[in-house]
Design an enzyme around this catalytic site. Structure first.
Site, PDB file in Angstrom:
ATOM      1  N   SER A 203      -5.417   9.878   0.346  1.00  0.00           N
ATOM      2  CA  SER A 203      -5.086  10.685   1.363  1.00  0.00           C
ATOM      3  C   SER A 203      -4.207  11.679   1.069  1.00  0.00           C
ATOM      4  CB  SER A 203      -4.229   9.770   2.544  1.00  0.00           C
ATOM      5  OG  SER A 203      -3.727   9.001   1.806  1.00  0.00           O
TER       6      SER A 203
ATOM      7  N   HIS B 250      -9.149   2.281   1.303  1.00  0.00           N
ATOM      8  CA  HIS B 250      -7.821   3.113   1.339  1.00  0.00           C
ATOM      9  C   HIS B 250      -7.269   2.339   2.542  1.00  0.00           C
ATOM     10  CE1 HIS B 250      -4.748   5.595   0.375  1.00  0.00           C
ATOM     11  NE2 HIS B 250      -5.397   6.755   0.901  1.00  0.00           N
TER      12      HIS B 250
ATOM     13  N   ASP C 210      -1.975  -3.643   2.517  1.00  0.00           N
ATOM     14  CA  ASP C 210      -2.810  -4.038   3.596  1.00  0.00           C
ATOM     15  C   ASP C 210      -2.940  -5.738   3.706  1.00  0.00           C
ATOM     16  OD1 ASP C 210      -3.108  -1.264   4.279  1.00  0.00           O
ATOM     17  OD2 ASP C 210      -4.640  -1.177   2.781  1.00  0.00           O
TER      18      ASP C 210
END
Ligand code: CMX
Length: 438
Positions: A249, A279, A380
């Site tokens: 990103s 991602h 995450d």
């Protein structure tokens, strides 16, 4: 005086009073001098060699760009402007934004000033809601979020001033103005999308008495009797802010920005990369995985059950979401910070208990399998379980939260790059034939 001139004058006058702008104005000449000196003294030094495997392998490990907002060390994780992440997890997202941009934490005046700017520019133009309402009902929240950003491109101050002949040394100021205006609107846009997309009722107005993260929790409209959700949102928006310059990103956003596409184009480009399952979308995938385990075992599995379940998933050719990393070789400190929050605030919650258990089991399985270079959890792995606990159960929305925060890093990197006069990005590619003939 035309309304346009009036607008530009008020914007310039307002900015003269900005602590953030003044801090940058003082620092940027030093940064420019420092970089000039470094290039003069070390311009011909070699910092990386490139192997054929790296050229075919996602350029992994090639040192080919400079990013001063943050660094990622393989064995300690994220370092923001010299601060190891776990030393600053208590600061507000607004403070980390100031830190990313300037290299220093704001004093009370600097913080207030930035908070005022974010509140002042928090309102979203009506046409954005019209566009979002017209989108198909099953659009992914990330598509809605990026559409909202892109459709606001007409607001760009950088574009307007560039067309008027803005000098190169002043590009960064207009990028900063766009960046602040854009970042200011993101919580409002995200909360609006959440309420629209998941039928939560009408949008909730900004509460100008709240800080940025708390305001976002407020606009989402979830029950928060203890105020813990507001605390979690502050932490969430702080932790995801930046992760050096080479991730998909950041690199996409910076590449697009290097063409002098304005921050609306560039942030949107970066966030389209964040929306990939390898991602930022991994937070959604990760909670799916955790819920799959809960439903399969009707609660928290035993160690053996979880080990078998993990092997089955690996043997079917799927990755374990939330584990592994291209740079890290240790548990991600952002994961650690989320786990500390969970341990402090959450009890008797199967979903969080499964996340804890996965952390005990999965690294050993991944090590035994021997493929993933990093068997440890990344950011995450835990975040979804915490959001789920506080009632944010629509996990297709999770990457939008990541995006609000990451936009601060992208904007900061763009401001710094324009301040340093970085040119358009253009690495050289080669063909397979060229490699074969070397
Ligand atoms: N589960 C299973 N296999 C994994 C794995 C995981 N969590 N992580 C890596 N591997 C595998 C790779 O798929 C690769 O296999 P192949 O050789 O068959 O292609 C092998 O291990 C080597 O990969 P690597 O060099 O360790 O990892 P990469 O740098 O190529 O990729 C990442 C990094 C994050 C994409 C990868 O670890 C992954 O897919 N993780 C799961 C998705 C995830 O959590 N992504 C979020 C990352 C954080 C973020 O950017 O937001």
């Amino acid at each position: 005086m035309t309304p346009e001139v009036k607008f530009l004058l008020s914007f310039r006058k307002g900015k003269e009073m900005s602590k953030l702008l003044n801090t940058l104005k003082k620092k940027i000449p030093d940064w420019r001098y420092e970089v000039k000196q470094v290039i003069e003294e070390k311009g011909q030094d070699i910092i990386s060699n490139v192997t054929v495997s790296q050229a075919y392998g996602g350029m992994r490990g090639i040192k080919g760009l400079v990013c001063d907002t943050s660094a990622v060390s393989a064995d300690t994780g994220l370092i923001i402007r010299g601060f190891p992440l776990l030393e600053i997890t208590k600061i507000l997202p607004e403070e980390v934004f100031f830190l990313l941009l300037t290299g220093e934490l704001p004093d009370d005046e600097g913080l207030k000033d930035l908070q005022n700017q974010l509140t002042e520019h928090g309102e979203v133009p009506d046409y954005v809601w019209d566009v979002l309402s017209a989108m198909p009902k099953d659009s992914h929240p990330m598509v809605m979020f990026n559409t909202a950003i892109l459709v606001m491109e007409r607001e760009s101050i950088f574009k307007k001033r560039y067309d008027e002949g803005l000098q190169k040394q002043d590009y960064w100021k207009a990028i900063l103005d766009d960046g602040i205006r854009l970042v200011a609107k993101l919580p409002n846009i995200a909360a609006g999308i959440y309420r629209m997309r998941f039928d939560k009722g009408s949008r909730i107005e900004i509460d100008k008495s709240l800080d940025w993260g708390a305001n976002f929790a407020h606009m989402m409209g979830l029950d928060d009797p203890t105020g813990d959700l507001k605390k979690l949102m502050r932490l969430y928006l702080m932790l995801h802010c930046d992760h050096e310059g080479g991730n998909v990103s950041a690199f996409s956003a910076l590449t697009v920005a290097s063409a002098l596409s304005d921050p609306y184009y560039s942030v949107s480009a970066g966030l389209n990369g964040l929306a990939g399952p390898l991602h930022g979308l991994a937070n959604q995938e990760c909670l799916k995985f955790v819920l799959e385990i809960r439903d399969h075992f009707k609660g928290v599995p035993t160690d053996e059950e979880l080990t078998d379940f993990t092997w089955e998933r690996l043997n079917s050719g799927r990755v374990i979401p939330g584990y592994g990393h291209a740079v890290l070789r240790c548990p991600d400190p952002r994961f650690t910070a989320f786990m500390e929050f969970g341990n402090e605030h959450i009890q008797n919650d199967d979903v969080f208990s499964i996340v804890q258990k996965i952390f005990n089991i999965v690294p050993e399985v991944l090590k035994e399998q021997g493929k993933a270079k990093n068997p440890w959890p990344n950011v995450d792995a835990a975040s979804g379980a915490l959001l789920y606990h506080y009632g944010l159960t629509e996990f297709s929305f999770y990457t939008v939260l990541f995006s609000i925060s990451r936009a601060m890093g992208m904007v900061s990197q763009m401001v710094v790059n324009r301040a340093l006069g970085m040119p358009i990005t253009r690495p050289k590619s080669v063909t397979t034939d060229w490699i074969k003939n070397q």
